[in-house]
Design an enzyme around this catalytic site. Structure first.
Site, short mmCIF file in Angstrom:
data_model
loop_
_atom_site.label_atom_id
_atom_site.label_comp_id
_atom_site.label_asym_id
_atom_site.label_seq_id
_atom_site.Cartn_x
_atom_site.Cartn_y
_atom_site.Cartn_z
N SER A 191 0.98 -1.20 0.09
CA SER A 191 0.00 -0.16 0.05
C SER A 191 0.80 1.12 -0.01
O SER A 191 2.01 1.20 -0.39
CB SER A 191 -1.08 0.04 1.25
OG SER A 191 -1.85 0.97 1.19
N ASN A 192 0.41 2.55 0.44
CA ASN A 192 1.26 3.65 0.46
C ASN A 192 0.57 4.54 1.69
O ASN A 192 -0.35 4.24 2.14
CB ASN A 192 1.05 4.47 -1.10
CG ASN A 192 -0.31 4.74 -1.11
OD1 ASN A 192 -1.13 5.35 -0.62
ND2 ASN A 192 -1.04 4.26 -2.24
N PRO A 193 1.40 5.58 2.04
CA PRO A 193 0.96 6.33 3.27
C PRO A 193 -0.08 7.27 3.21
O PRO A 193 -0.34 8.15 3.93
CB PRO A 193 2.23 6.84 3.73
CG PRO A 193 2.98 6.70 2.37
CD PRO A 193 2.72 5.91 1.56
#
Ligand code: CTP
Length: 224
Positions: A26-28
């Protein structure tokens, strides 16, 4: 007869792409920009649906919120609302790539691969750009270099009306920050810098700038 409210669709947050039931890439993205846009649109009296990936934010008041995890789930939820919406703000940080295989069972640690084979994920906004029938499409471009040139190229490639370019990785801007600075580029060549400002304030300005195009797009368009 009173005109029906403008229908606004917003996507927010990250997507998750699993390779087994307990592990994902995923990503932040915090989802803050999208939630701020949903709140600002609601404050305008628009009818708002918000499709969000996993974020730690409460449902904005008066907004229909659909929580999703994967890119495919986000795509399906957006497709449900898209035909009837007047404007889409695609702020979500959709994963561009996903594991080629998803194990139905948790992979034991002694069997975890050293390399995960990946495949391209669907470009949701490009797909919606091909389907549009008068909706105003607003994309968000996360860039670390050549911000405006890259954003303009995305506007054309995805058949958008506006793109809000965002320089990530600099203080006071981007994914997890409270504030943001956007360069809003329009299809007709317009360019305006918004911010730096709190995301909610930016969202108000963004709605202001986009509203005339939304009104024009609505004229003469029969909604299904
Ligand atoms: N987007 C999308 N589906 C994807 C990737 C991006 O719908 N698989 C949308 C984003 O929500 C955003 C816009 O496309 O509104 C631009 O996203 P961005 O990540 O900046 O660009 P990419 O198309 O992913 O291109 P690149 O990674 O090469 O910068």
């Amino acid at each position: 007869m009173e005109a029906s409210p403008i229908r606004c669709l917003v996507s927010a947050g990250p997507t998750r792409e699993y390779f087994d039931p307990v592990r994902f890439l995923s990503n932040p993205s915090s989802g803050r920009m999208g939630f701020a846009v949903a709140e600002a649109a609601r404050a305008q009296g628009w009818e708002v649906a918000l499709v969000s990936g996993p974020v730690a934010l409460p449902d904005p008041e008066g907004v229909r919120v659909v929580r999703v995890e994967t890119g495919d789930e986000m795509h399906a939820a957006l497709l449900e609302y898209f035909p009837e919406c007047d404007v889409l703000f695609m702020t979500a940080a959709v994963m561009d790539t996903r594991p080629r295989h998803r194990s139905p069972h948790k992979v034991k640690k002694d069997r975890l691969p050293g390399v995960i084979e990946m495949e391209p994920a669907t470009d949701i906004l490009a797909d919606l750009g091909r389907r549009k029938t008068g909706q105003t499409l607003v994309g968000f471009a996360a860039e670390t270099e050549n911000v405006e040139a890259n954003a303009r190229a995305k506007l054309v490639r995805k058949n958008l009306d506006f793109i809000a370019a965002n320089e990530v990785g600099v203080p006071g801007s981007g994914f997890v920050s409270e504030t943001n600075r956007l360069v809003l580029i329009s299809r007709d060549g317009g360019r305006e810098v918004l911010g730096p400002a709190l995301k909610r304030e930016l969202a108000d300005r963004l709605i202001d700038r986009v509203a005339p195009s939304v009104a024009r797009g609505r004229e003469g368009r029969e909604r299904p």
